[in-house]
Design a protein around this motif. Structure first.
Motif, PDB file in Angstrom:
ATOM      1  N   VAL A 241      20.676  49.482 -85.716  1.00 43.79           N
ATOM      2  CA  VAL A 241      21.807  49.667 -86.138  1.00 43.79           C
ATOM      3  C   VAL A 241      22.151  51.240 -85.963  1.00 43.79           C
ATOM      4  CG1 VAL A 241      23.350  49.774 -88.121  1.00 43.79           C
ATOM      5  CG2 VAL A 241      21.907  47.879 -87.738  1.00 43.79           C
ATOM      6  N   SER A 242      23.154  51.653 -85.441  1.00 48.52           N
ATOM      7  CA  SER A 242      23.459  53.057 -84.902  1.00 48.52           C
ATOM      8  C   SER A 242      24.692  53.713 -85.495  1.00 48.52           C
ATOM      9  CB  SER A 242      23.231  53.252 -83.434  1.00 48.52           C
ATOM     10  OG  SER A 242      23.438  54.648 -83.139  1.00 48.52           O
ATOM     11  N   LEU A 243      24.517  54.672 -86.372  1.00 53.89           N
ATOM     12  CA  LEU A 243      25.681  55.250 -87.334  1.00 53.89           C
ATOM     13  C   LEU A 243      26.508  56.343 -86.486  1.00 53.89           C
ATOM     14  CD1 LEU A 243      23.862  55.308 -90.481  1.00 53.89           C
ATOM     15  CD2 LEU A 243      25.073  53.227 -89.454  1.00 53.89           C
ATOM     16  N   HIS A 244      27.759  56.126 -86.453  1.00 49.18           N
ATOM     17  CA  HIS A 244      28.489  57.094 -85.743  1.00 49.18           C
ATOM     18  C   HIS A 244      29.884  57.230 -86.504  1.00 49.18           C
ATOM     19  CE1 HIS A 244      25.751  56.867 -82.261  1.00 49.18           C
ATOM     20  NE2 HIS A 244      25.806  55.831 -82.360  1.00 49.18           N
ATOM     21  N   LEU A 245      29.948  57.685 -87.871  1.00 52.62           N
ATOM     22  CA  LEU A 245      30.914  57.596 -88.676  1.00 52.62           C
ATOM     23  C   LEU A 245      31.124  59.219 -89.089  1.00 52.62           C
ATOM     24  CD1 LEU A 245      30.218  54.722 -91.171  1.00 52.62           C
ATOM     25  CD2 LEU A 245      32.138  54.967 -89.389  1.00 52.62           C
ATOM     26  N   ARG A 246      32.286  59.548 -89.326  1.00 47.51           N
ATOM     27  CA  ARG A 246      32.636  60.797 -90.013  1.00 47.51           C
ATOM     28  C   ARG A 246      32.483  60.514 -91.781  1.00 47.51           C
ATOM     29  NH1 ARG A 246      34.712  64.063 -86.499  1.00 47.51           N
ATOM     30  NH2 ARG A 246      36.207  63.420 -85.060  1.00 47.51           N
TER      31      ARG A 246
ATOM     32  N   THR B 113      33.743  56.487 -96.636  1.00 43.08           N
ATOM     33  CA  THR B 113      32.274  56.527 -95.771  1.00 43.08           C
ATOM     34  C   THR B 113      31.290  57.149 -96.678  1.00 43.08           C
ATOM     35  OG1 THR B 113      32.789  58.342 -94.544  1.00 43.08           O
ATOM     36  CG2 THR B 113      33.692  56.160 -93.411  1.00 43.08           C
ATOM     37  N   LYS B 114      31.481  57.593 -97.407  1.00 44.90           N
ATOM     38  CA  LYS B 114      30.362  58.576 -98.270  1.00 44.90           C
ATOM     39  C   LYS B 114      29.591  57.591 -98.925  1.00 44.90           C
ATOM     40  CE  LYS B 114      29.683  62.792-100.777  1.00 44.90           C
ATOM     41  NZ  LYS B 114      30.309  64.146-101.238  1.00 44.90           N
ATOM     42  N   LYS B 115      28.269  57.600 -98.519  1.00 44.32           N
ATOM     43  CA  LYS B 115      27.069  56.683 -99.183  1.00 44.32           C
ATOM     44  C   LYS B 115      27.564  55.376 -98.973  1.00 44.32           C
ATOM     45  CE  LYS B 115      25.503  59.576-103.026  1.00 44.32           C
ATOM     46  NZ  LYS B 115      25.157  59.868-104.370  1.00 44.32           N
ATOM     47  N   LEU B 116      28.366  54.923 -97.676  1.00 51.11           N
ATOM     48  CA  LEU B 116      28.665  53.591 -97.449  1.00 51.11           C
ATOM     49  C   LEU B 116      27.520  52.811 -97.142  1.00 51.11           C
ATOM     50  CD1 LEU B 116      30.837  51.410 -96.448  1.00 51.11           C
ATOM     51  CD2 LEU B 116      30.641  52.695 -94.304  1.00 51.11           C
ATOM     52  N   ILE B 117      26.202  53.306 -96.327  1.00 54.69           N
ATOM     53  CA  ILE B 117      25.092  52.747 -95.863  1.00 54.69           C
ATOM     54  C   ILE B 117      24.184  52.715 -97.089  1.00 54.69           C
ATOM     55  CG2 ILE B 117      23.477  52.305 -94.193  1.00 54.69           C
ATOM     56  CD1 ILE B 117      26.430  52.349 -93.345  1.00 54.69           C
TER      57      ILE B 117
ATOM     58  N   ASP C 195      25.358  62.108 -95.479  1.00 56.30           N
ATOM     59  CA  ASP C 195      26.060  61.766 -96.440  1.00 56.30           C
ATOM     60  C   ASP C 195      26.600  60.147 -96.567  1.00 56.30           C
ATOM     61  OD1 ASP C 195      25.436  64.034 -97.912  1.00 56.30           O
ATOM     62  OD2 ASP C 195      27.233  65.081 -97.453  1.00 56.30           O
ATOM     63  N   ILE C 196      26.568  59.498 -95.177  1.00 54.66           N
ATOM     64  CA  ILE C 196      27.245  58.419 -94.984  1.00 54.66           C
ATOM     65  C   ILE C 196      26.178  57.396 -95.683  1.00 54.66           C
ATOM     66  CG2 ILE C 196      28.915  58.804 -93.265  1.00 54.66           C
ATOM     67  CD1 ILE C 196      26.822  57.721 -91.191  1.00 54.66           C
ATOM     68  N   ILE C 197      24.940  57.831 -95.843  1.00 57.94           N
ATOM     69  CA  ILE C 197      23.785  57.059 -96.237  1.00 57.94           C
ATOM     70  C   ILE C 197      23.463  57.218 -97.786  1.00 57.94           C
ATOM     71  CG2 ILE C 197      21.331  56.363 -95.940  1.00 57.94           C
ATOM     72  CD1 ILE C 197      21.508  57.062 -92.906  1.00 57.94           C
ATOM     73  N   ASN C 198      23.123  56.318 -98.497  1.00 61.83           N
ATOM     74  CA  ASN C 198      22.682  56.460 -99.734  1.00 61.83           C
ATOM     75  C   ASN C 198      21.155  56.831 -99.656  1.00 61.83           C
ATOM     76  OD1 ASN C 198      21.321  56.065-102.441  1.00 61.83           O
ATOM     77  ND2 ASN C 198      23.324  55.418-102.935  1.00 61.83           N
ATOM     78  N   ARG C 199      20.763  58.167 -99.944  1.00 62.33           N
ATOM     79  CA  ARG C 199      19.812  58.554 -99.677  1.00 62.33           C
ATOM     80  C   ARG C 199      18.454  57.980-100.297  1.00 62.33           C
ATOM     81  NH1 ARG C 199      18.127  64.979-100.959  1.00 62.33           N
ATOM     82  NH2 ARG C 199      15.975  64.992 -99.964  1.00 62.33           N
ATOM     83  N   ALA C 200      18.500  57.737-101.757  1.00 64.74           N
ATOM     84  CA  ALA C 200      17.597  57.104-102.608  1.00 64.74           C
ATOM     85  C   ALA C 200      17.141  55.650-101.987  1.00 64.74           C
ATOM     86  CB  ALA C 200      18.069  56.892-103.950  1.00 64.74           C
ATOM     87  N   ASP C 201      18.375  55.028-101.406  1.00 60.96           N
ATOM     88  CA  ASP C 201      18.444  53.607-101.059  1.00 60.96           C
ATOM     89  C   ASP C 201      17.505  53.596 -99.863  1.00 60.96           C
ATOM     90  OD1 ASP C 201      19.914  52.817-103.156  1.00 60.96           O
ATOM     91  OD2 ASP C 201      21.559  52.229-101.983  1.00 60.96           O
ATOM     92  N   LEU C 202      17.944  54.555 -98.828  1.00 59.91           N
ATOM     93  CA  LEU C 202      17.126  54.627 -97.571  1.00 59.91           C
ATOM     94  C   LEU C 202      15.786  54.762 -97.817  1.00 59.91           C
ATOM     95  CD1 LEU C 202      17.112  54.642 -94.514  1.00 59.91           C
ATOM     96  CD2 LEU C 202      17.520  57.197 -94.556  1.00 59.91           C
ATOM     97  N   VAL C 203      15.421  55.722 -98.788  1.00 63.33           N
ATOM     98  CA  VAL C 203      13.912  56.145 -98.869  1.00 63.33           C
ATOM     99  C   VAL C 203      13.292  54.981 -99.559  1.00 63.33           C
ATOM    100  CG1 VAL C 203      12.280  57.491-100.290  1.00 63.33           C
ATOM    101  CG2 VAL C 203      14.271  58.543 -99.236  1.00 63.33           C
TER     102      VAL C 203
END
Length: 338
Positions: free
Chosen positions: A233-238, A243-247, A268-276
């Motif tokens: 999955v490759s992300l290409h969003l503004r 879109t903030k913390k969408l992922i 910032d389109i990713i929720n940092r804690a969730d990805l970690v």
């Protein structure tokens, strides 16, 4: 007389923007006023300004009284990263077009722009091709352990086993899902389909008929389908409110254990804690990221302790031609409108 204000910075000087302004299809004579924003900063020092600007927006920055006076009569404003704040726009009574020679619009108060009549914003994706190339390179480096192996060999090791051993396969066997199909996403799609990969995409602003007519061999799917069915999955969003913390966890948990997440867009389109948490628990095979929430990276960054993530230093769009030619690209786009 047509009044134009250009504001340069350490990456794109006012002289370059002035040359572009001279080539605009406007009635002569042209009165081009040139200004520099933070000219005393080196490029490395200016990156700290950029980080704050992209995170907080333009309204916390002050421009000189000379610039504010100049924009009062300006009909056209050309910038690279100089902030176009609400305060500036209240002074710009005659402004018709704001042109910026970059893709991101974080430095422009778009809410304030929309409140004004007959004011257009024109931007250019100056580094779409470099970012697209880098994205595919990061996919290879992550999926095939190129980066991980190279680092370990430099440290005197000779690795033969990796965290994703159970999932290693030829690149052409992978199904890639793109989240966002703008300029960069479309180039990535073309590159990947030319390599023989199956590509799908999610984009809220494109329909399948248009995509087919444009010749893209890409199937549009829902966001949930992209995350549940793709191997990469490759992300290409503004970064916008939608879109903030969408992922976040709700999407990451849909990914296959053998899947990879690639991000060369914005952190910032990713929720940092969730990805970690996802990578720490090895819910997916790995990730490749070129953008971080804190740059430069800090020693206590939790991702540094993980063996299933490749991190690069926000260099996807950093080529010598991308920034240098951006004023000319802006000139071309503005002339299309003019």
């Amino acid at each position: 007389m047509t009044n134009i204000v250009v504001i340069g910075d350490p990456f794109v000087p006012a002289e370059n923007l002035a040359v572009a302004a001279k080539g605009l299809i406007l009635d002569p004579p042209l009165n081009i006023q040139r200004f520099e924003w933070y000219p005393e900063k080196s490029r490395s020092e200016f990156r700290e300004i950029i980080k704050k600007l992209e995170h907080d927006g333009p309204n916390d920055f002050e421009l000189t009284a000379e610039i504010m006076a100049a924009v009062e009569t300006a009909e056209y404003l050309l910038v690279h990263l100089a902030p176009v704040s609400r305060k500036l726009l209240t002074h710009a009574k005659k402004l018709k077009i704001i042109g910026t020679c970059r893709g991101g619009l974080e430095h422009i108060d778009l809410v304030a722009v929309k409140e004004l009549d007959d004011l257009s914003v024109i931007n250019v994706i100056r580094n779409a091709e470099p970012v697209a190339d880098f994205t595919i390179g990061l996919m290879y480096a992550t999926v095939r352990n190129i980066a991980t192996s190279a680092i370990q060999v430099k440290n005197g090791q000779w690795p033969q086993n990796f965290p994703n051993d159970a999932y290693k396969t030829s690149f052409s066997n992978l199904k890639v899902g793109l989240v966002g199909l703008g300029h960069i996403g479309k180039i990535v799609a073309k590159r990947l389909t030319a390599l023989g990969l199956e590509v799908s995409a999610y984009d809220a602003f494109i329909d399948q008929t248009t995509l087919d007519q444009e010749g893209y061999q890409v199937k549009l799917k829902s966001l949930k389908e992209i995350f549940s069915e793709s191997d990469v999955v490759s992300l290409h969003l503004r970064v916008v409110p939608e879109t903030k913390k969408l992922i976040d966890h709700s999407l990451l948990k849909l990914m296959k254990p053998s899947a990879y997440l690639i991000n060369t867009a914005r952190p910032d389109i990713i929720n940092r804690a969730d990805l970690v948490e996802c990578l720490t628990n090895k819910q997916i095979a790995g990730a490749g990221i070129d953008v971080l929430w804190e740059e430069p990276i800090t020693p206590n960054e939790p991702l540094l302790a993980l063996d299933n993530v490749v991190i690069t230093s926000h260099i996807a769009g950093d080529t010598i031609d991308a920034i240098e030619r951006s004023p000319q690209l802006l000139q071309t786009e503005m002339n299309k409108v003019l």
